[in-house]
Design a protein around this motif. Structure first.
Motif, mmCIF file in Angstrom:
data_model
loop_
_atom_site.group_PDB
_atom_site.id
_atom_site.type_symbol
_atom_site.label_atom_id
_atom_site.label_comp_id
_atom_site.label_asym_id
_atom_site.label_seq_id
_atom_site.Cartn_x
_atom_site.Cartn_y
_atom_site.Cartn_z
ATOM 1 N N UNK A 159 24.168 0.142 -0.963
ATOM 2 C CA UNK A 159 23.908 -0.964 -0.351
ATOM 3 C C UNK A 159 22.567 -0.948 -0.212
ATOM 4 N N UNK A 160 21.191 -1.721 -0.464
ATOM 5 C CA UNK A 160 19.555 -1.343 -0.208
ATOM 6 C C UNK A 160 19.472 -2.825 0.009
ATOM 7 N N UNK A 161 20.885 -3.565 0.789
ATOM 8 C CA UNK A 161 19.938 -4.947 0.685
ATOM 9 C C UNK A 161 19.121 -5.820 1.760
ATOM 10 N N UNK A 162 19.207 -4.471 2.595
ATOM 11 C CA UNK A 162 18.865 -5.224 3.937
ATOM 12 C C UNK A 162 16.935 -4.173 4.226
ATOM 13 N N UNK A 163 16.655 -3.830 2.767
ATOM 14 C CA UNK A 163 15.524 -3.866 2.956
ATOM 15 C C UNK A 163 14.273 -5.357 2.806
ATOM 16 N N UNK A 164 13.149 -4.872 2.770
ATOM 17 C CA UNK A 164 12.230 -5.765 2.742
ATOM 18 C C UNK A 164 10.912 -5.684 1.717
ATOM 19 N N UNK A 165 10.486 -6.367 0.799
ATOM 20 C CA UNK A 165 9.702 -6.185 0.080
ATOM 21 C C UNK A 165 8.080 -6.538 1.089
ATOM 22 N N UNK A 166 7.034 -6.014 1.757
ATOM 23 C CA UNK A 166 5.851 -6.385 1.919
ATOM 24 C C UNK A 166 4.639 -7.122 0.521
ATOM 25 N N UNK A 167 4.514 -7.843 0.293
ATOM 26 C CA UNK A 167 3.495 -8.454 0.012
ATOM 27 C C UNK A 167 1.844 -7.870 0.357
ATOM 28 N N UNK A 168 1.239 -6.878 -0.028
ATOM 29 C CA UNK A 168 -0.557 -7.256 0.545
ATOM 30 C C UNK A 168 -0.751 -7.560 -0.619
ATOM 31 N N UNK A 169 -2.713 -7.339 -0.066
ATOM 32 C CA UNK A 169 -4.046 -8.085 -1.475
ATOM 33 C C UNK A 169 -4.056 -6.784 -0.801
ATOM 34 N N UNK A 170 -5.641 -6.613 -2.085
ATOM 35 C CA UNK A 170 -6.362 -6.282 -2.315
ATOM 36 C C UNK A 170 -6.894 -4.613 -0.736
ATOM 37 N N UNK A 171 -7.329 -6.004 0.103
ATOM 38 C CA UNK A 171 -7.756 -4.622 1.748
ATOM 39 C C UNK A 171 -6.573 -4.213 2.033
ATOM 40 N N UNK A 172 -5.375 -4.201 1.693
ATOM 41 C CA UNK A 172 -4.087 -4.015 2.227
ATOM 42 C C UNK A 172 -3.618 -4.652 3.478
ATOM 43 N N UNK A 173 -3.572 -6.105 3.696
ATOM 44 C CA UNK A 173 -3.153 -7.365 4.557
ATOM 45 C C UNK A 173 -1.873 -7.776 4.805
ATOM 46 N N UNK A 174 -2.042 -7.772 4.937
ATOM 47 C CA UNK A 174 0.144 -8.285 4.653
ATOM 48 C C UNK A 174 0.409 -10.084 4.471
ATOM 49 N N UNK A 175 0.266 -10.172 3.146
ATOM 50 C CA UNK A 175 0.675 -11.717 3.461
ATOM 51 C C UNK A 175 1.957 -12.373 3.354
ATOM 52 N N UNK A 176 2.650 -11.448 2.992
ATOM 53 C CA UNK A 176 4.512 -11.737 3.287
ATOM 54 C C UNK A 176 5.093 -11.477 3.440
ATOM 55 N N UNK A 177 6.473 -11.034 3.739
ATOM 56 C CA UNK A 177 7.132 -9.580 3.666
ATOM 57 C C UNK A 177 9.044 -10.717 3.252
#
Length: 112
Positions: free
Chosen positions: A83-101
């Motif tokens: 069960x890996x449902x506690x994980x998250x995906x961090x969406x980042x832009x081209x310069x590595x800035x986090x946009x959304x989790x």
């Protein structure tokens, strides 16, 4: 370009494609550059980096891609009994800035 087809006399007639275009005015193409997004997986112990990223239309498309990735990763883990449902995906832009989790759990619909 001239076209003689369909003319029984064989005379040449002008057949312009887009005849209403003023040839002196440059045509401006409005192409929108695709954005590159990176999808890093966050666990309780590490951050798994996405080295390639994906070129997508906008942030909505990136969110949908993150949901699809979360579902695919959870499907593989479930087949292994994990069960890996506690994980998250961090969406980042081209310069590595986090946009959304995006939490993996948000990719699921709880039925009971």
């Amino acid at each position: 370009m001239f076209n003689t087809r369909g003319d029984p006399t064989g005379r040449q007639r002008r057949n312009y494609v887009n005849a209403n275009i003023n040839r002196e005015t440059p045509i401006r193409c409005r192409t929108r550059r695709m954005q590159k997004y990176y999808f890093h997986v966050l666990t309780s112990e590490a951050r798994v980096i996405d080295p390639e990223g994906s070129e997508l239309k906008d942030m909505d498309a990136a969110y949908i891609s993150a949901i699809e990735d979360a579902r695919a990763l959870m499907s593989e883990a479930i087949l292994e009994g994990k069960d890996i449902s506690s994980r998250r995906i961090e969406i980042c832009d081209e310069i590595g800035r986090p946009l959304q989790v995006v939490p993996f759990r948000s990719a699921l619909t709880i039925l009971d």
